[in-house]
Design a protein around this motif. Sequence first.
Motif, short mmCIF file in Angstrom:
data_model
loop_
_atom_site.label_atom_id
_atom_site.label_comp_id
_atom_site.label_asym_id
_atom_site.label_seq_id
_atom_site.Cartn_x
_atom_site.Cartn_y
_atom_site.Cartn_z
N VAL A 1 40.99 22.28 100.19
CA VAL A 1 41.09 22.19 98.73
C VAL A 1 40.91 23.57 98.10
N ALA A 2 39.94 24.34 98.60
CA ALA A 2 39.72 25.68 98.07
C ALA A 2 40.92 26.58 98.36
N ILE A 3 41.46 26.47 99.56
CA ILE A 3 42.62 27.28 99.93
C ILE A 3 43.82 26.93 99.05
N ASP A 4 44.05 25.64 98.83
CA ASP A 4 45.18 25.22 97.99
C ASP A 4 45.03 25.77 96.57
N LEU B 1 46.93 29.75 92.53
CA LEU B 1 46.70 30.86 91.62
C LEU B 1 47.54 32.07 92.02
N ALA B 2 47.55 32.37 93.32
CA ALA B 2 48.33 33.51 93.79
C ALA B 2 49.81 33.32 93.50
N GLY B 3 50.31 32.09 93.70
CA GLY B 3 51.72 31.83 93.42
C GLY B 3 52.05 31.97 91.96
N GLU C 1 43.93 32.55 105.27
CA GLU C 1 45.07 31.74 104.86
C GLU C 1 45.59 32.03 103.45
N VAL C 2 44.88 32.86 102.70
CA VAL C 2 45.33 33.17 101.33
C VAL C 2 45.51 34.68 101.22
N PRO C 3 46.74 35.16 101.36
CA PRO C 3 46.98 36.61 101.28
C PRO C 3 46.50 37.18 99.95
N GLY C 4 45.82 38.31 100.02
CA GLY C 4 45.38 38.99 98.81
C GLY C 4 44.10 38.47 98.20
N LEU D 1 35.29 28.59 93.34
CA LEU D 1 33.95 28.60 93.93
C LEU D 1 33.84 27.38 94.83
N VAL D 2 33.54 27.62 96.09
CA VAL D 2 33.47 26.55 97.08
C VAL D 2 32.12 26.62 97.77
N SER D 3 31.61 25.47 98.19
CA SER D 3 30.31 25.46 98.85
C SER D 3 30.16 24.23 99.72
N ASN D 4 29.53 24.45 100.87
CA ASN D 4 29.02 23.35 101.70
C ASN D 4 27.52 23.56 101.82
N PRO D 5 26.76 23.16 100.78
CA PRO D 5 25.32 23.43 100.78
C PRO D 5 24.57 22.41 101.62
N PRO D 6 23.32 22.67 101.93
CA PRO D 6 22.50 21.62 102.54
C PRO D 6 22.31 20.49 101.53
N TYR D 7 22.39 19.24 102.00
CA TYR D 7 22.29 18.12 101.04
C TYR D 7 21.61 16.88 101.61
N ILE D 8 21.05 16.95 102.80
CA ILE D 8 20.39 15.78 103.39
C ILE D 8 19.03 15.57 102.72
#
Length: 294
Positions: free
Chosen positions: A78-81, A86-88, A142-145, A195-202
Amino acid sequence: MDAVALAGHALGVPNLVLAMAPPLPPDFSARYAALVERRRLREPLQHITGTTAFRHLDLTVRPGVFVPRPETETVAQVAIDAARALAGASAVASILEPSDPTRSAGAAAVVDSSGAVVDSPGAVVVDLCTGGGAIALSVADEVPGAWVTAVELSPEGVALARGDADRLGLAVRVLTGDVREASLLAELDGAVDVLVSNPPYIPPDAVPIDPEVRDHDPDLALYGGGADGLEVPRAVVRAAVRLLRPGGTFVMEHAEVQAAAVRADVAATGAFTDIHTVVDLTGRDRMVVATRRP
């Protein structure tokens, strides 16, 4: 799968194909048996082999740093897309209006001595609670630039992410930092596209059942703080409010049972629109996605 991976590790063959296996050295049986015994005792496969696959990358794994999960590959997607979109769009704008000073895709960001973005031709992406850097490295790959900054509290995680960035030749700025600090990445306030994150959440009372997780992943990467495990994720949300530009994309992983609570936390800021939950490949609620309001 584990048996083949361990055999390949013993033979020094990254991708072992049994039909084309090399001749076995005299000590193979003993070495292989020792590896199998470690796995039988529930040591993570990734700790034994020292590597794991994440999207298109082979990443280094060490004890003391969270092992990336396949579920998080969908969060990275999702972050890459969003960064690619935006780049496109920027590339089209630069063609239609070549004199326009707004960004265009395809080059690295220009920053001043404090680290603030002066000019960023590509997407500005921040990965908070990066662990060993899996998401940040995938975005850079995967995202040039894209201009990617990864932040992690664990010194072991920071060292691992920096090492893989150098090994893979990927331009990722890796910083030591605590997402709960109000001044974290202040030089990027209002300048971040994704802004992307995989924080601790348990939650503290939801101790993982699997020994591979419970006994080997660091507590810092598992338990999110507070009775519901959402203390650190809420800090990520606050950071997203401050760092994202208007129209920027917010993506954060959470547990399946936390989807409604996390959406409510994001909505309560009043700073986001289009707040929704996205599922992973197994159909489980996996992440919240939202857009920063103007």
